[in-house]
Design an enzyme around this catalytic site. Sequence first.
Site, PDB file in Angstrom:
ATOM      1  N   SER A 160      77.338  19.620  86.648  1.00  0.00           N
ATOM      2  CA  SER A 160      76.828  20.946  86.950  1.00  0.00           C
ATOM      3  C   SER A 160      77.969  21.920  87.232  1.00  0.00           C
ATOM      4  O   SER A 160      78.792  22.179  86.358  1.00  0.00           O
ATOM      5  CB  SER A 160      75.830  20.856  88.103  1.00  0.00           C
ATOM      6  N   ASP A 255      66.051  21.616  82.133  1.00  0.00           N
ATOM      7  CA  ASP A 255      67.220  22.116  82.845  1.00  0.00           C
ATOM      8  C   ASP A 255      67.520  23.538  82.380  1.00  0.00           C
ATOM      9  O   ASP A 255      67.655  23.777  81.179  1.00  0.00           O
ATOM     10  CB  ASP A 255      68.415  21.195  82.535  1.00  0.00           C
ATOM     11  N   HIS A 285      67.611  18.462  85.602  1.00  0.00           N
ATOM     12  CA  HIS A 285      68.906  18.669  86.238  1.00  0.00           C
ATOM     13  C   HIS A 285      68.969  17.918  87.575  1.00  0.00           C
ATOM     14  O   HIS A 285      67.984  17.821  88.287  1.00  0.00           O
ATOM     15  CB  HIS A 285      69.129  20.162  86.485  1.00  0.00           C
TER      16      HIS A 285
END
Length: 317
Positions: A160, A255, A285
């Site tokens: 991320s 996501d 995610h």
Amino acid sequence: MPLDPGAQRVRDLIREAGRPPLHTLTPAEARAVSAASRPVLQPDPPEVALAEDLSCPGPAGAIRLRRYRGLGTDPAAALPCLLFLHGGGWVIGDLDSHDQVCRALANHLGACVVAVDYRLAPEHVFPAAVEDCAAALRFVAAEAAALGIDASRIAVGGDSAGGNLAAVLALMGRDGAVPAPGFQMLLYPVTDLAANTPSYLRCVEGYPLTTATMRWFIDHYAPDAAHRIDWHGSPLRAASLAGLPPAFVMTCGHDPLADEGIAYARRLDEEGVHVAHLHVADQMHAYLTMGRFIPASELTLRQAAAALRLHWEHAAP
């Protein structure tokens, strides 16, 4: 594609617990909520040969690091190293939030992992995190012998926001601003702070990361709009990706970041960079830190490690 049953169970648990969306909280509250969820969502951290805290000099003082050596590795060997940068939207996360992930990677790699506790926003806005991660990479490269690391085989990686920082370090390394890493492991990375791709329209409610939460993170990290078009914040906006090290890029279907991660993998390929792109269509995610409910998290970590191990084997003298 429908969401994986384990991921759906996590969504149900979040709803049943009444956990407020992170973007409705203060950064301090969001950090506390995230920390409280770790023992619920993450499996027990696996044993490793070594896990020790240390620090390196940084532009604003000492930066905390944690060094791992995989189980079964030779204590006297200089091991390849993955510099790992944790996720959390540059606002939450720390050495403990990704301790289980780093331990698993160290074991799957049979190598060293060094995790970086970079400064967080909004207390420290862009480019503080970049500066800390760059300082950590310089330290690991300069002190490789003392750290039991093979300086010729250093990779960068993260999930991320950490994937964003790893991609930025790879670009900086290509341009000579930091020691050039030999590989980049980008796990559902942020690559464009514009936050306006079609996948942002698909994840608006009920997910650990929603459109509103991601924009809340970006507002804290890069409140100056000019920084959002700087490639040090948005690596997808770099004029060229040619000459970057080989990459493993993982994206997932549920996501907000899916499209920009796919676009980054595509550009790497088009510009001559060796890239393996894994798209996990039924996942959401943050699933890599939800292994107690989502077995695919362990599988994905093994796949990412396998790609890096293969690179190191080919790069070995």
